[in-house]
Design a protein around this motif. Sequence first.
Motif, PDB file in Angstrom:
ATOM      1  N   PRO A   1       0.681  -4.046  -2.033  1.00  0.00           N
ATOM      2  CA  PRO A   1       1.943  -4.800  -2.082  1.00  0.00           C
ATOM      3  C   PRO A   1       1.787  -6.294  -2.311  1.00  0.00           C
TER       4      PRO A   1
ATOM      5  N   ASP B   1       3.673 -10.202 -11.051  1.00  0.00           N
ATOM      6  CA  ASP B   1       2.909 -10.785  -9.945  1.00  0.00           C
ATOM      7  C   ASP B   1       1.644 -11.487 -10.438  1.00  0.00           C
TER       8      ASP B   1
ATOM      9  N   ALA C   1       4.275  -8.934  -0.726  1.00  0.00           N
ATOM     10  CA  ALA C   1       5.256  -8.151   0.029  1.00  0.00           C
ATOM     11  C   ALA C   1       4.653  -7.502   1.272  1.00  0.00           C
TER      12      ALA C   1
ATOM     13  N   SER D   1       4.542   0.391  -3.212  1.00  0.00           N
ATOM     14  CA  SER D   1       4.488  -0.995  -3.669  1.00  0.00           C
ATOM     15  C   SER D   1       3.136  -1.324  -4.304  1.00  0.00           C
ATOM     16  N   TRP D   2       3.183  -1.793  -5.553  1.00  0.00           N
ATOM     17  CA  TRP D   2       1.966  -2.152  -6.282  1.00  0.00           C
ATOM     18  C   TRP D   2       2.146  -3.506  -6.957  1.00  0.00           C
ATOM     19  N   GLN D   3       1.017  -4.164  -7.225  1.00  0.00           N
ATOM     20  CA  GLN D   3       1.052  -5.372  -8.038  1.00  0.00           C
ATOM     21  C   GLN D   3       1.532  -5.031  -9.448  1.00  0.00           C
ATOM     22  N   LYS D   4       2.371  -5.900 -10.001  1.00  0.00           N
ATOM     23  CA  LYS D   4       2.945  -5.665 -11.320  1.00  0.00           C
ATOM     24  C   LYS D   4       2.689  -6.886 -12.202  1.00  0.00           C
TER      25      LYS D   4
ATOM     26  N   ALA E   1      -1.326   1.871  -1.700  1.00  0.00           N
ATOM     27  CA  ALA E   1      -0.401   0.833  -2.160  1.00  0.00           C
ATOM     28  C   ALA E   1      -1.155  -0.479  -2.223  1.00  0.00           C
TER      29      ALA E   1
END
Length: 619
Positions: free
Chosen positions: A445, A520, A448, A514-517, A443
């Motif tokens: 995040p 972000d 987060a 949860s990953w960077q999108k 992940a």
Amino acid sequence: MRLQHRLALVLTALVVATGIAAVGPATTAEAAAPTTGRYTALDTTRAWSGTVGTTAKVVPIAGRAGVPANATAVVVNVEVEKPTAAGYVRVTPGGVDARVATQEFRAGQTISNLATVRLAKGGLQVKLSAGRGTVYLDVSGYYADGSGATYTPLDAARVFQGRVGTGAVRVPLAGKAGIPSTATAVAVNTEVESPTADGYVRVTPAGKDAQVAAQVFTRGTTISNLVTVKLAGGAAQVKVSRGTATVYMDVAGYYANSSTGSVFVPIDTVRAYAGPVTTTARTVRLTGTAGVPGTATAVVANAETEQTTAAGYLRVTPAGKDAQVATQVFGAKQAVSNLVIAKVVGSSVDRRVQVKVSRGSAVLDLDVAGYFVDGSSGSGFGADVSWPQCGTTLPTGHAFGVVGANGSLPNQSNPCVTQQVAWAAGAVGGTSQPKVQLYALAANPGRAASVWPTSNRDPGGNTVANPYGTCAGAYDRQCSYMYGYARAYEATHSRGVPTPSAYRWWIDVETSLSWQKAADSSDYRNQNRADLEGMVAALTAAKVSTVGIYSTKSQFNQIVGAVPSNSSLTGLPSWIAVGTDGAAAAQAACSAGGLTAGSRVMMTQYVVAGPKDQDVSCV
């Protein structure tokens, strides 16, 4: 879809249709001859007859003709009488409209063919491709959980040859061609040559004159059909309804109440091979295709020859065995089908039959309806377990095991990892996969995260060579690299995995975590790639010799995007998930390319009802 939860679920020892229970860590005694997929022979009995057209008709079978409610598959002779148009009949599990033919026919021609069919909700379905006809279904046995016989495949051999008329001829079979005195039933290909009148042949237990036909023939026409027949006093009997004919019987294998034979795993019929066949023997790989594992001892398949250039016969034998027996007889420019139970030989991942015709050439289609597997060799498929299985009974019969090092998140531990690694080490093998493998969740995040790196030091205080520069706490590639490094460092140092360097490790990449999108950062995919590169570096620093990536192509692309050639991710082994598309799709994914350029697909995963995962070895 949350693949991580599927990875944490277990598979049963064989496909779910067989209903094998997962019962404790595997032992040699437990692995031998499971009680599922066993055969019970019946006196051939009519289970159903009726008019069938081009609309599928579902026929309840369980509870009829001696077939119990828990039957998983039946062996049934399918006769189509006086069809109004040329076409073919399909017999499939109830609700499954497979694109395969059970037998072809001409308008007005009555034909028969044996079929082994998986039962769905106790039933099967039948339909014609054109016109209408009367269909008869005659059951000669069933596969089910519990008591019953295992199967032992044999090299095809002739066990009877003689002129037969309307009086029953007793055919002793026990003691011939490897058939023991304990055999309860045999699978024999029965050929009727030069009949003097139109009629049909009956093959039944000795002393049983059942009112059903094994095959219908016309005067002067040679035909053949596989027959699975119960033995009485070690013998069967054969007769024709009119005239006389020469009958040949070639044994393919036998059933016996033994713990050393193979059990049957029914599948939805799948085409395993379509291609040319000539007078020169061609080997056809059947394991690793159509849902058949590398531990299979034999397959049940419908063999269809079409576009025949000359009258002759087809032979389907174990690879390297050119037996002088005919599997199927055909005419020029004729399409005809015949069920075969073919012994497969070869390596643990590449077992084959060989095919040839006696004259001319033809196109051959092999449609697999199931396979036999030796209980002592396991299922041929791998298993995944993780934290949800703590305190539960783990499966047996797995060829290899993959264990999750994490809990539900990458910064959590699987409290049962030590016991589950020991379980994986007890795998029965049968593939070229390592028996024990690990996976770690990935992940990235960003904001987060409960803890985010602020330097190039790992959790042990060591300075890490960061190819992106110095991490100073920003949400960038530098710190994403260190975040991934820290999670993989913990997986090998803090999660309780015994001797982590001894195993192959997989990095589990899926969109549910949860990953960077894009919202972000415009650089989000590069940051996610840096995170995974950090994990690879940490695993390599822990002296893990092989690191691979688990994902689907769509999810990997969504998270990471295109991977440049100079990335440490390029060329890593791939473990591809195909969801609920089945074993055949998983096996096809073995050759569909990996997640990055130059990546070899080492394993694939598919999901069966439960849901439960199964893993296919691609190497």
